[in-house]
Design a protein around this motif. Structure first.
Motif: not given
Length: 356
Positions: A124, A127-128, A143, A146
């Motif tokens: 995550y 991706l962030a 992201y 999460q």
């Protein structure tokens, strides 16, 4: 399926990275999991629950268990490989290229650990960071939310994971120009990284670096200078240790078979890319004030010489070495400083001749 998330796209990435040999088994493992053919349990639990099986059934079960363990090993390999590739692209500023590897890292983690595992957090965060680099702040926030929620629900989250989470939250607030909140998260990053690795570890230095960037943007140059110096010293201590070992090996002629010494940073590709990004950023800042503090500029140049030398990139090492020597002569620094730089250049030239 989106193009960035396609198996074909990532297979091309694997091919580019020269790791295609591991792909068929890993792909088969992932497919088996996705098809529901392998519901991985703890191996101890499986064995205890099937211990009373007759001989033939036990043999079949053991073969099945072997396949399950191979699936786990293949997925763990792919998880680490995808993570490293994505990290490397991020440190190189190739945010779009990092997305496929990060997505596959997330997918394999879900297959192996489940949807609510804290093991998903690093993916995550990748991706962030990629989203931030692409200017997609809302997506980055999703992201990070999460990741944060997963960490809050976990009872066994490591200090290293806490550090990564706070570092990425710090980067988010830097992008939003909320420097007060960014400083809070980066301070937490440094705290958790120090707990995990120590205050003088290269994995802690990233927090110092980002915090220094904030102070630099706020024109608090004394604070920024102190932190940039600390980051430089951490990397110098780490690389100089590897350099001295290699230098002594050359001097003592320990390679009796006449083989070339293998230069090694002790870092993976992502960490090497991080080192290059951090040190070149600091160098650019030092060079803007080199007339006031040339020693600090030369210090960073020498660190880059050692880094590229250990990476076996002699042309880059020589380039930075010559720049350091030229600046030392221009600023009329003491003879000892110039001799130290010339020693570095001499070792690089010797190694270059051995290779060619």
């Amino acid at each position: 399926m989106p193009a960035l998330d396609s198996t074909a796209h990532f297979y091309a990435l694997l091919q580019f990275r020269g790791r295609t040999a591991a792909w068929p088994a890993a792909a088969a493992a992932a497919a088996a999991l996705e098809a529901g053919k392998s519901k991985i349990k703890g191996s101890a639990g499986l064995v205890s629950s099937e211990a009373s099986l007759p001989g033939l059934q036990m043999a079949a079960f053991l073969r099945y268990l072997h396949v399950v363990l191979c699936v786990q090993a293949s997925l763990k390999y792919l998880i680490e490989f995808c993570y490293t590739v994505a990290q490397k692209y991020l440190f190189e500023g190739k945010h779009e290229d990092a997305v496929p590897a990060a997505l596959h890292s997330l997918r394999f983690r879900v297959n192996l650990y489940g949807l609510s595992s804290v093991e998903l957090v690093p993916a995550y965060l990748l991706l962030a960071e990629a989203s931030l680099g692409l200017g997609r702040i809302v997506q980055a926030e999703e992201y990070l939310f999460q990741a944060q929620w997963t960490v809050l629900k976990s009872t066994d989250c490591s200090n290293a994971t806490h550090s990564l989470l706070h570092r990425n939250l710090g980067l988010l607030y830097i992008a939003k120009k909320n420097y007060e909140e960014a400083r809070y998260h980066l301070a937490n990053d440094i705290y958790f990284a120090s707990c995990a690795f120590g205050t003088e570890d290269i994995r802690t230095s990233g927090g110092y670096f980002h915090l220094a960037n904030i102070f630099y943007d706020l024109k608090k140059l004394d604070l920024a200078d102190t932190l940039y110096t600390k980051v430089s010293e951490i990397w110098h201590a780490y690389l100089n240790n590897h350099y001295q070992v290699l230098s002594q090996a050359h001097t003592q002629q320990v390679d009796l078979l006449g083989k070339l010494f293998e230069n090694d940073t002790g870092l993976d590709e992502a960490q090497e890319a991080e080192a290059i990004r951090i040190l070149t950023s600091i160098l650019n800042i030092r060079e803007s004030t080199s007339d006031k503090a040339p020693q600090k500029t030369i210090f960073v140049l020498k660190i880059l010489v050692m880094l590229y030398y250990l990476m076996m990139n002699s042309s880059k090492a020589q380039e930075y070495g010559m720049r350091a020597l030229s600046l030392a002569k221009e600023q009329q620094l003491d003879v000892h400083e110039q001799s130290a730089i010339q020693e570095l250049l001499s070792l690089i030239s010797t190694e270059d001749r051995r290779i060619t």
